[in-house]
Design a protein around this motif. Structure first.
Motif, PDB file in Angstrom:
ATOM      1  N   ILE A 137       0.860  -1.200   0.000  1.00  0.00           N
ATOM      2  CA  ILE A 137       0.000   0.000   0.000  1.00  0.00           C
ATOM      3  C   ILE A 137       0.896   1.250   0.000  1.00  0.00           C
ATOM      4  O   ILE A 137       0.609   2.239  -0.682  1.00  0.00           O
ATOM      5  N   ILE A 138       1.986   1.192   0.768  1.00  0.00           N
ATOM      6  CA  ILE A 138       2.927   2.319   0.831  1.00  0.00           C
ATOM      7  C   ILE A 138       3.557   2.532  -0.559  1.00  0.00           C
ATOM      8  O   ILE A 138       3.724   3.652  -1.019  1.00  0.00           O
ATOM      9  N   ALA A 139       3.854   1.404  -1.234  1.00  0.00           N
ATOM     10  CA  ALA A 139       4.451   1.484  -2.581  1.00  0.00           C
ATOM     11  C   ALA A 139       3.524   2.204  -3.560  1.00  0.00           C
ATOM     12  O   ALA A 139       3.981   2.779  -4.550  1.00  0.00           O
ATOM     13  N   LEU A 140       2.223   2.183  -3.266  1.00  0.00           N
ATOM     14  CA  LEU A 140       1.256   2.858  -4.153  1.00  0.00           C
ATOM     15  C   LEU A 140       1.092   4.341  -3.785  1.00  0.00           C
ATOM     16  O   LEU A 140       0.301   5.054  -4.403  1.00  0.00           O
ATOM     17  N   GLY A 141       1.791   4.775  -2.716  1.00  0.00           N
ATOM     18  CA  GLY A 141       1.755   6.204  -2.378  1.00  0.00           C
ATOM     19  C   GLY A 141       1.102   6.530  -1.046  1.00  0.00           C
ATOM     20  O   GLY A 141       1.033   7.694  -0.652  1.00  0.00           O
ATOM     21  N   ALA A 142       0.623   5.513  -0.325  1.00  0.00           N
ATOM     22  CA  ALA A 142       0.011   5.786   0.982  1.00  0.00           C
ATOM     23  C   ALA A 142       1.093   6.077   2.027  1.00  0.00           C
ATOM     24  O   ALA A 142       2.243   5.676   1.862  1.00  0.00           O
ATOM     25  N   GLU A 143       0.689   6.759   3.095  1.00  0.00           N
ATOM     26  CA  GLU A 143       1.609   7.043   4.206  1.00  0.00           C
ATOM     27  C   GLU A 143       1.290   6.075   5.335  1.00  0.00           C
ATOM     28  O   GLU A 143       0.117   5.764   5.577  1.00  0.00           O
ATOM     29  N   LYS A 144       2.338   5.615   6.030  1.00  0.00           N
ATOM     30  CA  LYS A 144       2.132   4.653   7.122  1.00  0.00           C
ATOM     31  C   LYS A 144       2.102   5.397   8.457  1.00  0.00           C
ATOM     32  O   LYS A 144       3.021   6.173   8.746  1.00  0.00           O
ATOM     33  N   ALA A 145       1.080   5.152   9.270  1.00  0.00           N
ATOM     34  CA  ALA A 145       1.036   5.714  10.617  1.00  0.00           C
ATOM     35  C   ALA A 145       1.493   4.647  11.604  1.00  0.00           C
ATOM     36  O   ALA A 145       1.528   3.462  11.274  1.00  0.00           O
ATOM     37  N   SER A 146       1.839   5.078  12.830  1.00  0.00           N
ATOM     38  CA  SER A 146       2.321   4.088  13.793  1.00  0.00           C
ATOM     39  C   SER A 146       1.273   3.753  14.857  1.00  0.00           C
ATOM     40  O   SER A 146       1.546   2.963  15.764  1.00  0.00           O
ATOM     41  N   SER A 147       0.081   4.341  14.755  1.00  0.00           N
ATOM     42  CA  SER A 147      -0.997   3.990  15.680  1.00  0.00           C
ATOM     43  C   SER A 147      -2.339   4.446  15.111  1.00  0.00           C
ATOM     44  O   SER A 147      -2.384   5.270  14.185  1.00  0.00           O
ATOM     45  N   ASN A 148      -3.402   3.922  15.694  1.00  0.00           N
ATOM     46  CA  ASN A 148      -4.746   4.364  15.301  1.00  0.00           C
ATOM     47  C   ASN A 148      -4.925   5.842  15.650  1.00  0.00           C
ATOM     48  O   ASN A 148      -5.545   6.605  14.905  1.00  0.00           O
ATOM     49  N   LYS A 149      -4.348   6.256  16.782  1.00  0.00           N
ATOM     50  CA  LYS A 149      -4.415   7.662  17.211  1.00  0.00           C
ATOM     51  C   LYS A 149      -3.776   8.578  16.173  1.00  0.00           C
ATOM     52  O   LYS A 149      -4.328   9.630  15.826  1.00  0.00           O
ATOM     53  N   GLU A 150      -2.610   8.162  15.662  1.00  0.00           N
ATOM     54  CA  GLU A 150      -1.915   9.004  14.673  1.00  0.00           C
ATOM     55  C   GLU A 150      -2.732   9.150  13.391  1.00  0.00           C
ATOM     56  O   GLU A 150      -2.795  10.235  12.806  1.00  0.00           O
ATOM     57  N   VAL A 151      -3.380   8.057  12.952  1.00  0.00           N
ATOM     58  CA  VAL A 151      -4.239   8.145  11.760  1.00  0.00           C
ATOM     59  C   VAL A 151      -5.286   9.239  11.980  1.00  0.00           C
ATOM     60  O   VAL A 151      -5.511  10.098  11.130  1.00  0.00           O
ATOM     61  N   ALA A 152      -5.934   9.194  13.151  1.00  0.00           N
ATOM     62  CA  ALA A 152      -7.021  10.149  13.433  1.00  0.00           C
ATOM     63  C   ALA A 152      -6.520  11.582  13.516  1.00  0.00           C
ATOM     64  O   ALA A 152      -7.221  12.515  13.099  1.00  0.00           O
ATOM     65  N   SER A 153      -5.308  11.762  14.040  1.00  0.00           N
ATOM     66  CA  SER A 153      -4.785  13.125  14.227  1.00  0.00           C
ATOM     67  C   SER A 153      -4.417  13.779  12.891  1.00  0.00           C
ATOM     68  O   SER A 153      -4.307  14.987  12.792  1.00  0.00           O
TER      69      SER A 153
END
Ligand code: NAD
Length: 293
Positions: free
Chosen positions: A38-54
């Motif tokens: 998914i990252i190879a397609l251009g998505a960014e990786k978060a390190s927690s569910n909290k970080e995604v939401a922020s």
């Protein structure tokens, strides 16, 4: 637009890929699964569910069951700790309707909107972007996210308030389980009677007994291919949610209870990770015959 996507399993992974294909930027997180493709397609990786939401205003979750959704959204390091007022959370997992309502109420207290939007169609339709999506929640919120849901599904229907999406999904799962059981019982009988199951399929698939379930599952059964697909253990989870919901409402569902015991027997026999078409194995064991080409 940036979308947060949590849960990159059998279903979430292709659904996330379809959103990327449609031009959305994704920030993704999964507690266990890898996200390299998914990252190879251009998505960014978060390190927690909290970080995604922020980092996003719209968060989609695709997780196994109620406890996982509660942990990811309401738990420690969860979405609720990072989320901004005015955001929207769409949970596309199949979970107990009462838990959807509980999560929706907790988010409302943070001025966050919530929809429950479970899907039907399985991995092939997740890949094709042709899932059937059944949604519960506020109409205005639904109208806002409908164009995004349409990138993952060909049918997106608002069925009622929060929880109604998962009530509809439970109805869907009862019908699918009972249909597979009926097809399995009937084809085992025909095979034991010496009639070729391929001929039985050809003869009845166009009549009243024909079904989407029969068309999808009989070819797998005839090949002895029980690779999931939709695992027996996930269907046990759905029927347990159906039984709990039915009992809390005073709406007995005896046929569901019977098929649940079939699934429990298959679990005992070690078939939990098989596709749910392996329901036929229960009948094959009883009749001492295999429904194969
Ligand atoms: P899955 O087990 O393959 O994927 C779920 C993912 O959630 C996993 O990768 C897991 O690591 C991740 N996860 C679990 N807890 C987490 C947490 N706290 N935080 C972040 N990530 C976490 O399941 P799936 O087959 O993709 O199914 C997802 C949902 O869709 C289920 O509710 C299932 O019933 C439903 N569903 C599945 C199918 C199917 O054919 N597989 C079809 C329709 C609906």
């Amino acid at each position: 637009m940036v979308i947060g996507f949590i849960g990159l399993g059998i279903m979430g992974r292709p659904m996330a890929k379809n959103l990327i294909k449609a031009g959305y930027k994704l920030i993704v997180y999964d507690k266990f699964a890898k996200s390299d493709d998914i990252i190879a397609l251009g998505a960014e990786k978060a390190s927690s569910n909290k970080e995604v939401a922020s980092k996003t205003d719209l968060i989609i979750t695709m997780l196994p069951n109620s406890p996982h959704v509660k942990e990811a959204i309401l738990g420690s390091g969860g979405v609720i700790e990072g989320i901004k007022s005015g955001s929207i959370v769409v949970d596309m997992s199949s979970i107990a309707p009462a838990v959807s309502q509980e999560v929706g109420a907790a988010l409302k207290a943070k001025d966050v909107s919530f929809l429950d939007a479970p899907v039907s169609g399985g991995e092939p339709k997740a890949i094709d972007g042709t899932l059937a999506i059944m949604v519960g929640g506020d109409k205005q919120v639904f109208d806002t996210v409908k164009p995004i849901l349409e990138k993952m599904g060909s049918s997106v229907v608002l069925v009622g308030d929060i929880g109604a999406g998962n009530v509809t999904k439970l109805a869907n799962q009862i019908i699918v389980a009972l249909n597979i059981a009926a097809v399995s019982e009937a084809f085992t009988l025909a095979t034991k009677a010496g009639v070729n199951p391929v001929s039985v399929f050809d003869a009845i698939k166009g009549g009243l007994a024909g079904s989407t379930v029969m068309n999808a599952k009989i070819p797998m059964i005839l090949e002895g291919n029980f690779k999931p697909g939709f695992r027996i253990e996930l269907h046990i989870k759905d029927l347990q949610n159906a039984l709990d919901t039915a009992h809390s409402l005073g709406a007995p569902i005896p046929l569901t209870a019977s098929v649940m015991e079939t699934l429990q027997a298959l679990k005992t026999d070690g078939f939990s990770a098989n596709d749910h078409s392996a329901i036929v194995r229960y009948y094959e064991k009883l009749a001492k015959i295999e429904v194969r080409k």
